[in-house]
Enzyme design. Structure first.
Site, PDB file in Angstrom:
ATOM      1  N   SER A  23       0.829  -1.215   0.000  1.00  0.00           N
ATOM      2  CA  SER A  23       0.000   0.000   0.000  1.00  0.00           C
ATOM      3  C   SER A  23       0.856   1.255   0.000  1.00  0.00           C
ATOM      4  O   SER A  23       0.335   2.357   0.075  1.00  0.00           O
ATOM      5  CB  SER A  23      -0.924  -0.015   1.221  1.00  0.00           C
ATOM      6  OG  SER A  23      -0.171  -0.165   2.415  1.00  0.00           O
ATOM      7  N   ASN A 110      -1.611  -2.195  13.305  1.00  0.00           N
ATOM      8  CA  ASN A 110      -3.065  -2.038  13.321  1.00  0.00           C
ATOM      9  C   ASN A 110      -3.493  -0.750  14.026  1.00  0.00           C
ATOM     10  O   ASN A 110      -4.375  -0.042  13.548  1.00  0.00           O
ATOM     11  CB  ASN A 110      -3.720  -3.253  13.990  1.00  0.00           C
ATOM     12  CG  ASN A 110      -3.452  -4.530  13.206  1.00  0.00           C
ATOM     13  OD1 ASN A 110      -2.945  -4.459  12.082  1.00  0.00           O
ATOM     14  ND2 ASN A 110      -3.768  -5.678  13.787  1.00  0.00           N
ATOM     15  N   THR A 155     -40.438  25.299  -9.924  1.00  0.00           N
ATOM     16  CA  THR A 155     -40.698  23.958  -9.382  1.00  0.00           C
ATOM     17  C   THR A 155     -40.969  23.109 -10.610  1.00  0.00           C
ATOM     18  O   THR A 155     -41.541  23.600 -11.591  1.00  0.00           O
ATOM     19  CB  THR A 155     -41.919  23.920  -8.431  1.00  0.00           C
ATOM     20  OG1 THR A 155     -43.091  24.248  -9.184  1.00  0.00           O
ATOM     21  CG2 THR A 155     -41.775  24.895  -7.273  1.00  0.00           C
ATOM     22  N   LYS A 283     -19.375  27.649 -29.890  1.00  0.00           N
ATOM     23  CA  LYS A 283     -19.618  27.075 -28.574  1.00  0.00           C
ATOM     24  C   LYS A 283     -18.794  27.688 -27.446  1.00  0.00           C
ATOM     25  O   LYS A 283     -17.644  28.066 -27.622  1.00  0.00           O
ATOM     26  CB  LYS A 283     -19.329  25.573 -28.617  1.00  0.00           C
ATOM     27  CG  LYS A 283     -20.300  24.824 -29.495  1.00  0.00           C
ATOM     28  CD  LYS A 283     -21.596  24.540 -28.790  1.00  0.00           C
ATOM     29  CE  LYS A 283     -21.472  23.200 -28.097  1.00  0.00           C
ATOM     30  NZ  LYS A 283     -22.685  22.874 -27.384  1.00  0.00           N
ATOM     31  N   ASN A 285     -18.661  26.191 -23.680  1.00  0.00           N
ATOM     32  CA  ASN A 285     -19.252  25.124 -22.872  1.00  0.00           C
ATOM     33  C   ASN A 285     -18.884  25.227 -21.393  1.00  0.00           C
ATOM     34  O   ASN A 285     -17.738  25.535 -21.059  1.00  0.00           O
ATOM     35  CB  ASN A 285     -18.788  23.754 -23.399  1.00  0.00           C
ATOM     36  CG  ASN A 285     -19.293  23.484 -24.798  1.00  0.00           C
ATOM     37  OD1 ASN A 285     -20.372  23.941 -25.170  1.00  0.00           O
ATOM     38  ND2 ASN A 285     -18.512  22.765 -25.585  1.00  0.00           N
ATOM     39  N   GLU A 290     -19.925  20.897 -15.514  1.00  0.00           N
ATOM     40  CA  GLU A 290     -20.310  19.538 -15.910  1.00  0.00           C
ATOM     41  C   GLU A 290     -19.423  18.499 -15.223  1.00  0.00           C
ATOM     42  O   GLU A 290     -19.887  17.446 -14.783  1.00  0.00           O
ATOM     43  CB  GLU A 290     -20.199  19.372 -17.426  1.00  0.00           C
ATOM     44  CG  GLU A 290     -21.252  20.166 -18.192  1.00  0.00           C
ATOM     45  CD  GLU A 290     -20.960  20.196 -19.682  1.00  0.00           C
ATOM     46  OE1 GLU A 290     -20.935  19.130 -20.308  1.00  0.00           O
ATOM     47  OE2 GLU A 290     -20.730  21.297 -20.212  1.00  0.00           O
TER      48      GLU A 290
HETATM   49  N1  ARG Z   1      -1.139  -1.255   5.146  1.00  0.00           N
HETATM   50  C1  ARG Z   1      -2.033  -1.680   6.160  1.00  0.00           C
HETATM   51  C2  ARG Z   1      -3.378  -0.945   6.033  1.00  0.00           C
HETATM   52  O1  ARG Z   1      -3.410   0.013   5.342  1.00  0.00           O
HETATM   53  C3  ARG Z   1      -1.456  -1.402   7.503  1.00  0.00           C
HETATM   54  C4  ARG Z   1      -1.877  -2.315   8.587  1.00  0.00           C
HETATM   55  C5  ARG Z   1      -1.356  -3.643   8.337  1.00  0.00           C
HETATM   56  N2  ARG Z   1      -1.565  -4.510   9.448  1.00  0.00           N
HETATM   57  C6  ARG Z   1      -1.432  -5.826   9.320  1.00  0.00           C
HETATM   58  N3  ARG Z   1      -1.580  -6.509  10.368  1.00  0.00           N
HETATM   59  N4  ARG Z   1      -1.164  -6.365   8.179  1.00  0.00           N
HETATM   60  O2  ARG Z   1      -4.370  -1.331   6.582  1.00  0.00           O
END
Ligand code: ARG
Length: 459
Positions: A23, A110, A155, A283, A285, A290
């Site tokens: 991520s 976490n 309306t 035109k 626009n 939009e």
């Molecule tokens: N990249 C993870 C998220 O966005 C972080 C937490 C990951 N925790 C784990 N136990 N894998 O949620």
């Protein structure tokens, strides 16, 4: 390279699994919050004697350096790291050796990710609020500038009753003020610290969660560690706020689009916020409006995506929850981009009061006033309504308007009509007489303007 979490397994994941799992390419946005959170954590570990004061200070200095290096560009994100939390810990360990590995004592990713996201959204929410107030100021100025312009109110998109253009604009101000309130409310609820929840069950170390919460500017700490790491209702709530803002912007955009068409021509957008056609030379626009309308669908999609992701998740953390970030980041970026173009578009638009007036003069939008006139002469409203309707039908058949009927034509339908009927149906009088609280009269509009100005001042 083996993962920081190598242990039970060798931590040698397949490249495809790595890419799928990682991520960092989006959660790197939260690097500042991640490092600030870690600094508070190190300070707490030091204060509680879980680490020595020297160790804590060295960690804090190391983290500070990483923050500076990322800000200056001296350090770049390593996209092969799983996420921003792993990246920071990895760099810290590269720089400090084994000491870096102590930072994660009494913590889990976490609670770390829940913390980072709350802090990130808190900051972004503040920026969004500023943008809403900027738009409120732009609308207020337009309403002031065209305070007396009369237009038809609609309306069913049919001309209904005469109103002030400023009254119509101020309707959006009221909606946006509620949007701002909603956002503030959501940010207050969000400002509760999850850090110290650890993986899900709290920790055996003698930590001080309040210490960390205070250092990071939270109002309080969450009282259930499972809740702290499991819920993302604060993300859903902010997404909902954003979806509602977009809904308001979208309705406003729709009107801008209609009003700038030749069919209405109530406004002229500044060239800077319009586009041309590659084939039709005539035109101009309203693409910005939009697109705002169009992007509203995408933000609703972000909200639905997260709600759907969360709906079947058992407590506590599940990797599904990683999906929260792209949804809220996309919604935030979208609404911020929309506001950054919508506000100057409103600020530079020109109203065309003559065209509004012309539209207000056709469509019999004073027919209610005509009925009210007869009520004033003693006729029950339902009967007066009927007489007024008959006169409208007569006008349509004879291609006349209520203003151009003669007094004798009026009297042929009801003997109650006198010469003052023409005053009663005069558009300016019709507007001025709607002086009920919140109505369209100039006095009411003045009061609304004052209300909006105060709200902006007290933001
Ligand atoms: N990249 C993870 C998220 O966005 C972080 C937490 C990951 N925790 C784990 N136990 N894998 O949620």
């Amino acid at each position: 390279m083996a993962k920081l979490w190598a242990g039970r397994t060798a931590g040698m994941t397949d490249k495809i699994a790595d890419d799928f799992n990682s991520s960092i390419h989006f959660d790197c946005k939260m690097y500042q919050q991640d490092i600030e959170g870690s600094i508070a954590h190190a300070a707490m570990l030091g204060a509680k004697g879980i680490l020595s004061a020297d160790e804590a200070q060295a960690l804090i200095d190391g983290l500070d350096e990483i923050l500076n290096d990322l800000q200056s560009g001296a350090l770049e994100f390593d996209l092969s790291c799983e996420d921003i939390h792993m990246f920071v810990e990895q760099v810290l360990t590269e720089r400090l050796g084994d000491l870096g590995k102590k930072l994660h004592t009494a913590r889990s990713r976490n609670d770390q990710v829940a913390l980072d996201l709350r802090m990130y959204l808190r900051a972004q929410g503040q920026e969004l609020l500023e943008q809403i107030y900027d738009l409120l100021a732009a609308i207020e100025q337009k309403a002031e500038q065209y305070k007396t312009a009369i237009m038809p109110g609609y309306t069913h998109l049919q001309r209904a009753q005469p109103i002030l253009f400023s009254h119509q604009l101020l309707a959006y101000s009221m909606m946006l003020l509620r949007d701002a309130d909603r956002l503030k409310d959501c940010m207050n609820r969000m400002n509760v610290s999850p850090i110290g929840s650890c993986a899900l069950a709290g920790t055996t170390y003698d930590t001080d969660r309040e210490f960390e919460a205070k250092q990071l500017g939270f109002d309080s700490v969450c009282l259930n560690s499972i809740d702290g790491v499991s819920d993302r209702d604060f993300v859903v709530e902010m997404l909902s706020c954003i979806a509602i803002i977009m809904m308001h912007l979208s309705r406003f955009s729709e009107e801008i689009i209609l009003w700038s068409s030749w069919e209405f021509k109530f406004i002229e957008l500044d060239d800077a916020y319009t586009t041309g056609s590659s084939i039709m030379p005539q035109k101009k626009n309203p693409d910005m409006a939009e697109l705002v309308r169009g992007k509203t669908g995408r933000v609703y999609g972000d909200l639905m995506a997260l709600l759907t992701t969360l709906k079947g998740l058992p407590l506590a953390y599940n990797k599904d929850m990683q999906e929260d970030k792209e949804a809220i980041f996309d919604a935030l970026e979208t609404v911020q981009m929309c506001l950054s173009v919508f506000t100057p578009m409103i600020a530079t638009m020109r109203a065309l009061p003559e065209n509004m007036k012309k539209a207000a003069q056709t469509g019999f939008i004073n027919a209610t006033d005509l009925a009210d006139y007869l009520v004033g002469k003693g006729l029950p409203f339902r009967s007066a309504y009927k007489v007024s309707g008959q006169l409208v039908a007569k006008c349509i058949a004879e291609k006349k308007t209520l203003e151009t009927l003669s007094l004798s034509e009026y009297q042929s339908v009801s003997p109650l009509f006198e010469n003052d009927v023409f005053d009663a149906i005069d558009l300016e009088n019709c507007v001025a007489r709607r002086s009920s609280l919140g109505g369209t009269s100039p006095a009411s509009v003045e009061m609304q303007l004052q209300y909006v100005r105060n709200a902006i001042k007290q933001k």
